[in-house]
Write a protein that holds these residues in place. Sequence first.
Motif, PDB file in Angstrom:
ATOM      1  N   LEU A   1       0.838  -1.195   0.000  1.00  0.00           N
ATOM      2  CA  LEU A   1       0.000   0.000   0.000  1.00  0.00           C
ATOM      3  C   LEU A   1       0.875   1.247   0.000  1.00  0.00           C
ATOM      4  O   LEU A   1       1.815   1.354   0.789  1.00  0.00           O
ATOM      5  CB  LEU A   1      -0.913   0.020   1.224  1.00  0.00           C
ATOM      6  N   THR A   2       0.578   2.190  -0.895  1.00  0.00           N
ATOM      7  CA  THR A   2       1.317   3.452  -0.960  1.00  0.00           C
ATOM      8  C   THR A   2       0.316   4.600  -1.003  1.00  0.00           C
ATOM      9  O   THR A   2      -0.761   4.491  -1.601  1.00  0.00           O
ATOM     10  CB  THR A   2       2.226   3.511  -2.198  1.00  0.00           C
ATOM     11  N   PHE A   3       0.698   5.731  -0.385  1.00  0.00           N
ATOM     12  CA  PHE A   3      -0.162   6.915  -0.322  1.00  0.00           C
ATOM     13  C   PHE A   3       0.661   8.142  -0.708  1.00  0.00           C
ATOM     14  O   PHE A   3       1.785   8.320  -0.230  1.00  0.00           O
ATOM     15  CB  PHE A   3      -0.733   7.092   1.095  1.00  0.00           C
ATOM     16  N   ASP A   4       0.086   8.998  -1.542  1.00  0.00           N
ATOM     17  CA  ASP A   4       0.766  10.195  -2.051  1.00  0.00           C
ATOM     18  C   ASP A   4       0.127  11.473  -1.512  1.00  0.00           C
ATOM     19  O   ASP A   4      -1.028  11.480  -1.067  1.00  0.00           O
ATOM     20  CB  ASP A   4       0.705  10.232  -3.581  1.00  0.00           C
ATOM     21  N   ASP A   5       0.923  12.562  -1.587  1.00  0.00           N
ATOM     22  CA  ASP A   5       0.488  13.968  -1.495  1.00  0.00           C
ATOM     23  C   ASP A   5       0.305  14.495  -0.075  1.00  0.00           C
ATOM     24  O   ASP A   5      -0.007  15.673   0.089  1.00  0.00           O
ATOM     25  CB  ASP A   5      -0.815  14.211  -2.276  1.00  0.00           C
ATOM     26  N   GLY A   6       0.416  13.665   0.955  1.00  0.00           N
ATOM     27  CA  GLY A   6       0.212  14.161   2.318  1.00  0.00           C
ATOM     28  C   GLY A   6       1.453  14.857   2.868  1.00  0.00           C
ATOM     29  O   GLY A   6       2.448  15.056   2.163  1.00  0.00           O
TER      30      GLY A   6
ATOM     31  N   ALA B   1       2.401   0.830   5.635  1.00  0.00           N
ATOM     32  CA  ALA B   1       2.367   1.304   4.260  1.00  0.00           C
ATOM     33  C   ALA B   1       3.563   2.210   4.003  1.00  0.00           C
ATOM     34  O   ALA B   1       4.413   2.422   4.880  1.00  0.00           O
ATOM     35  CB  ALA B   1       1.056   2.052   3.992  1.00  0.00           C
ATOM     36  N   THR B   2       3.630   2.738   2.774  1.00  0.00           N
ATOM     37  CA  THR B   2       4.674   3.681   2.379  1.00  0.00           C
ATOM     38  C   THR B   2       4.010   4.989   1.967  1.00  0.00           C
ATOM     39  O   THR B   2       3.123   4.990   1.103  1.00  0.00           O
ATOM     40  CB  THR B   2       5.516   3.123   1.210  1.00  0.00           C
ATOM     41  N   PHE B   3       4.440   6.096   2.570  1.00  0.00           N
ATOM     42  CA  PHE B   3       3.879   7.408   2.288  1.00  0.00           C
ATOM     43  C   PHE B   3       4.901   8.235   1.505  1.00  0.00           C
ATOM     44  O   PHE B   3       6.063   8.340   1.907  1.00  0.00           O
ATOM     45  CB  PHE B   3       3.511   8.128   3.587  1.00  0.00           C
ATOM     46  N   PHE B   4       4.448   8.813   0.398  1.00  0.00           N
ATOM     47  CA  PHE B   4       5.288   9.706  -0.404  1.00  0.00           C
ATOM     48  C   PHE B   4       4.827  11.140  -0.104  1.00  0.00           C
ATOM     49  O   PHE B   4       3.786  11.589  -0.584  1.00  0.00           O
ATOM     50  CB  PHE B   4       5.168   9.368  -1.884  1.00  0.00           C
ATOM     51  N   VAL B   5       5.630  11.816   0.704  1.00  0.00           N
ATOM     52  CA  VAL B   5       5.253  13.101   1.295  1.00  0.00           C
ATOM     53  C   VAL B   5       5.732  14.242   0.401  1.00  0.00           C
ATOM     54  O   VAL B   5       6.853  14.224  -0.129  1.00  0.00           O
ATOM     55  CB  VAL B   5       5.845  13.225   2.709  1.00  0.00           C
ATOM     56  N   VAL B   6       4.889  15.248   0.249  1.00  0.00           N
ATOM     57  CA  VAL B   6       5.252  16.465  -0.474  1.00  0.00           C
ATOM     58  C   VAL B   6       5.984  17.401   0.495  1.00  0.00           C
ATOM     59  O   VAL B   6       5.542  17.608   1.640  1.00  0.00           O
ATOM     60  CB  VAL B   6       3.989  17.137  -1.057  1.00  0.00           C
ATOM     61  N   GLY B   7       7.096  17.987   0.057  1.00  0.00           N
ATOM     62  CA  GLY B   7       7.904  18.826   0.936  1.00  0.00           C
ATOM     63  C   GLY B   7       7.149  20.010   1.496  1.00  0.00           C
ATOM     64  O   GLY B   7       7.277  20.348   2.684  1.00  0.00           O
ATOM     65  N   ARG B   8       6.365  20.671   0.660  1.00  0.00           N
ATOM     66  CA  ARG B   8       5.600  21.824   1.128  1.00  0.00           C
ATOM     67  C   ARG B   8       4.581  21.427   2.184  1.00  0.00           C
ATOM     68  O   ARG B   8       4.340  22.169   3.141  1.00  0.00           O
ATOM     69  CB  ARG B   8       4.903  22.465  -0.066  1.00  0.00           C
TER      70      ARG B   8
END
Length: 440
Positions: A78-83, A103-110
Amino acid sequence: MASELFRRRARTWSLLGIACVTVALALPATRSMAADCPGNPGALGTSRTLVVDPREHPRIGTMQYAETLPLQDHEVVLTFDDGPLPRHSNAVLDILAKECVKATFFVVGRMAKAYPDGVRRMHDAGHSIGTHSHNHPLSFHRMTVEQAKQEVDEGIDAVATALGDRAAVAPFFRIPGLLRAEAVEGYLGSQGIQTWSADFPADDWRHISPAAVYGLAMSRLQAKGRGVLLLHDIQPRTVAALPQILHELKARGFRIVHVVPATPDRPKTPTEPSQWRLRPITEQVAISRWPKVPSFSFANAEMLPGPAVSDLGLNAGHMTESVGGPRHLARGQTPLPKRAPWPRQTPMAASANLIAFPIPAGVLFSIPEKSQPAIRAMIPVASHHATAGAGLGATKLDEAAPATAAGAPVRQISGSAAIAPAALQRGPIGLTARPRPLNH
């Protein structure tokens, strides 16, 4: 003989015992992780942790690349983007915690700079924290390397600042919008960062219902059998669909795998190259489809003689002159094409010993005409009106009409057919009445 048989049986039973012990040790580990989930003994849980080396496999996800994570059948990442976006990301974290799923979270720097507590909560829950650029621009496929480098580095720095430790940031990166570019992927690979695509999305960034998100996720996962699922933790429809997705994963026998990067203290999980393919080609298929090139052994490797220019009848000097530079023409002179460098045609001398083939005679092509008997079209006779001098309808025109004698010669028409019986006689031609006009 009996002792040898006993030793073979003992060896067989020992191998079977080792295999049973191995399976027994593996199964309780999976069940215990689900059973140890606080407040939810029937939770989905996390079946195992997969340790990968980003430098060995820099690009994964069959949506765009040839390789994907080395998962077994019915295993899901499971992967989640944009948080993070606290309102929805915290709800996703609560749902995952209830099922003891990692899961794996792909975090936005801002977003990490705006909500650092949300990033720390993800990390403290045991999830892997990757990055998703700093500003999430949908133009990575048009960026220069310097622009992409700035987006990647600033995003990593923002997440590392929120966590307080750069080592806590996993070397995992997902390009926004999956708008890949070779230059960007090359830079990520040079930095030891693994580029993540996905194996199937749930389209939860679109304006669709939570039921549609659930349906797309399960149908695409069922079609592929295993892989990386792409979701977004900032969407309310994802929060609404996630509990049903996790429940159905457990009902269908799917297992959750947590992916972490390899470190000096944590070696990578041993894998085979074929496991990094979603549909690996077996050795039998490869042999049947791609025959090996046979190795030839030559008894004599001498070079065959090539023809010389003199053997072709060409004048080398004439060829050099013909292909020279452009000629300068005088005023009024007409340019003519250059003479071809190859020799002109020369007449061949006729041999004295020629073989003459017979020529067909003209009579073979003549068509004889048919000879038919003469056919009389009609027999002219003398008109009885001319001799009688009186009769119904007799006029001066009848008397003046020329009469043909019965014995007059008749012209024969070759090939004509009879159009009237032989007794046909010619009647008188007279004008007994004037024709009436049609308009009266």
